[in-house]
Design a protein around this motif. Sequence first.
Motif, mmCIF file in Angstrom:
data_model
loop_
_atom_site.group_PDB
_atom_site.id
_atom_site.type_symbol
_atom_site.label_atom_id
_atom_site.label_comp_id
_atom_site.label_asym_id
_atom_site.label_seq_id
_atom_site.Cartn_x
_atom_site.Cartn_y
_atom_site.Cartn_z
ATOM 1 N N THR A 244 12.001 1.728 1.261
ATOM 2 C CA THR A 244 12.084 0.552 2.139
ATOM 3 C C THR A 244 11.286 -0.626 1.604
ATOM 4 O O THR A 244 11.500 -1.761 2.048
ATOM 5 N N GLY A 245 10.330 -0.358 0.709
ATOM 6 C CA GLY A 245 9.470 -1.416 0.206
ATOM 7 C C GLY A 245 8.351 -1.798 1.165
ATOM 8 O O GLY A 245 7.675 -2.821 0.976
ATOM 9 N N LYS A 246 8.104 -0.979 2.198
ATOM 10 C CA LYS A 246 7.100 -1.308 3.220
ATOM 11 C C LYS A 246 5.902 -0.347 3.151
ATOM 12 O O LYS A 246 6.056 0.845 2.871
ATOM 13 N N PHE A 247 4.713 -0.910 3.462
ATOM 14 C CA PHE A 247 3.500 -0.112 3.632
ATOM 15 C C PHE A 247 3.313 0.143 5.111
ATOM 16 O O PHE A 247 3.342 -0.789 5.934
ATOM 17 N N LEU A 248 3.114 1.422 5.491
ATOM 18 C CA LEU A 248 2.920 1.806 6.883
ATOM 19 C C LEU A 248 1.455 2.170 7.108
ATOM 20 O O LEU A 248 0.923 3.076 6.439
ATOM 21 N N CYS A 249 0.803 1.491 8.048
ATOM 22 C CA CYS A 249 -0.623 1.752 8.334
ATOM 23 C C CYS A 249 -0.773 3.054 9.117
ATOM 24 O O CYS A 249 -0.175 3.219 10.187
ATOM 25 N N SER A 250 -1.577 3.971 8.585
ATOM 26 C CA SER A 250 -1.901 5.226 9.279
ATOM 27 C C SER A 250 -3.354 5.266 9.746
ATOM 28 O O SER A 250 -3.683 6.058 10.633
ATOM 29 N N ILE A 251 -4.207 4.447 9.144
ATOM 30 C CA ILE A 251 -5.627 4.406 9.501
ATOM 31 C C ILE A 251 -5.967 2.986 9.935
ATOM 32 O O ILE A 251 -5.983 2.072 9.104
ATOM 33 N N PRO A 252 -6.239 2.731 11.200
ATOM 34 C CA PRO A 252 -6.578 1.382 11.647
ATOM 35 C C PRO A 252 -7.840 0.868 10.948
ATOM 36 O O PRO A 252 -8.819 1.598 10.774
ATOM 37 N N GLY A 253 -7.779 -0.372 10.521
ATOM 38 C CA GLY A 253 -8.935 -0.938 9.844
ATOM 39 C C GLY A 253 -8.581 -2.230 9.138
ATOM 40 O O GLY A 253 -7.548 -2.851 9.398
ATOM 41 N N THR A 254 -9.442 -2.625 8.197
ATOM 42 C CA THR A 254 -9.262 -3.856 7.438
ATOM 43 C C THR A 254 -8.752 -3.517 6.048
ATOM 44 O O THR A 254 -9.332 -2.674 5.357
ATOM 45 N N TYR A 255 -7.672 -4.207 5.633
ATOM 46 C CA TYR A 255 -6.999 -3.922 4.363
ATOM 47 C C TYR A 255 -6.978 -5.176 3.495
ATOM 48 O O TYR A 255 -7.004 -6.315 3.991
ATOM 49 N N TYR A 256 -6.888 -4.923 2.184
ATOM 50 C CA TYR A 256 -6.724 -5.996 1.205
ATOM 51 C C TYR A 256 -5.365 -5.816 0.518
ATOM 52 O O TYR A 256 -5.050 -4.718 0.044
ATOM 53 N N PHE A 257 -4.577 -6.911 0.470
ATOM 54 C CA PHE A 257 -3.274 -6.886 -0.187
ATOM 55 C C PHE A 257 -3.228 -8.000 -1.236
ATOM 56 O O PHE A 257 -3.797 -9.088 -1.033
ATOM 57 N N ALA A 258 -2.537 -7.714 -2.366
ATOM 58 C CA ALA A 258 -2.396 -8.701 -3.431
ATOM 59 C C ALA A 258 -1.089 -8.452 -4.170
ATOM 60 O O ALA A 258 -0.594 -7.314 -4.232
ATOM 61 N N TYR A 259 -0.509 -9.537 -4.745
ATOM 62 C CA TYR A 259 0.709 -9.414 -5.565
ATOM 63 C C TYR A 259 0.618 -10.378 -6.748
ATOM 64 O O TYR A 259 0.034 -11.466 -6.643
ATOM 65 N N HIS A 260 1.167 -9.952 -7.867
ATOM 66 C CA HIS A 260 1.233 -10.752 -9.097
ATOM 67 C C HIS A 260 2.673 -10.644 -9.615
ATOM 68 O O HIS A 260 3.114 -9.565 -10.028
ATOM 69 N N LEU A 261 3.383 -11.781 -9.574
ATOM 70 C CA LEU A 261 4.821 -11.773 -9.865
ATOM 71 C C LEU A 261 5.117 -12.588 -11.120
ATOM 72 O O LEU A 261 4.565 -13.687 -11.310
#
Length: 245
Positions: free
Chosen positions: A146-163
């Motif tokens: 699906t191309g999706k990240f599903l949160c299983s642990i509530p908290g603070t996340y860091y996301f990054a992409y380089h295209l």
Amino acid sequence: MRGPAGFLLCLLLLVASHCTEVASQDDQPEPKTPCANWMGGAPGYPGHNGLPGRDGKDGKDGLKGEKGEAGIQGPKGDQGEMGLPGQAGPVGIPGYSGQKGEKGEGAFVHRSAFSVGLTDRAPHPNVPIRFTKIFYNEQRHYDPSTGKFLCSIPGTYYFAYHLTVYLSDVKVSLYKKDKAVIFTYDQFQKNNVDQASGSVLLHLSSGDEVWLQVYGDGDNNGVYADNINDSTFMGFLLYPDLDVH
């Protein structure tokens, strides 16, 4: 010695001798007579004791006597009150290092991370970009189908992409729960390969989904990848919510 002087001397000697005899007779005590016996008194009572005399001066110390034998040990006395704390003593010399202890059980660490890359060129617009090249996805919180990240642990996340940008302009956005959070736009330069990147911190609740997709119509889908150019997407948990975990 003759004549009157001698006669006078003899006379003086006779007179002196007679006086001595008379005096000798006068000195003798008269014998007791019956009259003297009735005048004798009864014996008197003993006198009172006299006052004690003054204390005499202290005498000099005598020689030290020999040590006596030890006496019998007395009974144990009551415990005394606790005294005041004494002053701290000097710091001692550091001791030798102890032996290494046995390995303990590790505390449970909450983990959630992924790192993926693009394999298909020019992904379709307005749908999640499916990054199917897996670099890391041990917890399987990212779904490559699906191309999706599903949160299983509530908290603070860091996301990054380089295209990698090639052949066309690129306008992408990072989505959280069907809502675009950040946008990145890069204008393609002919005969050149460009790069577009972005990053963000997000607080996620259990069940929230995060993904990346081309924004707008199909004119801005110049995201590119081949055997020497990569376009990547990643994210990981910084720390979980304390009230939940």
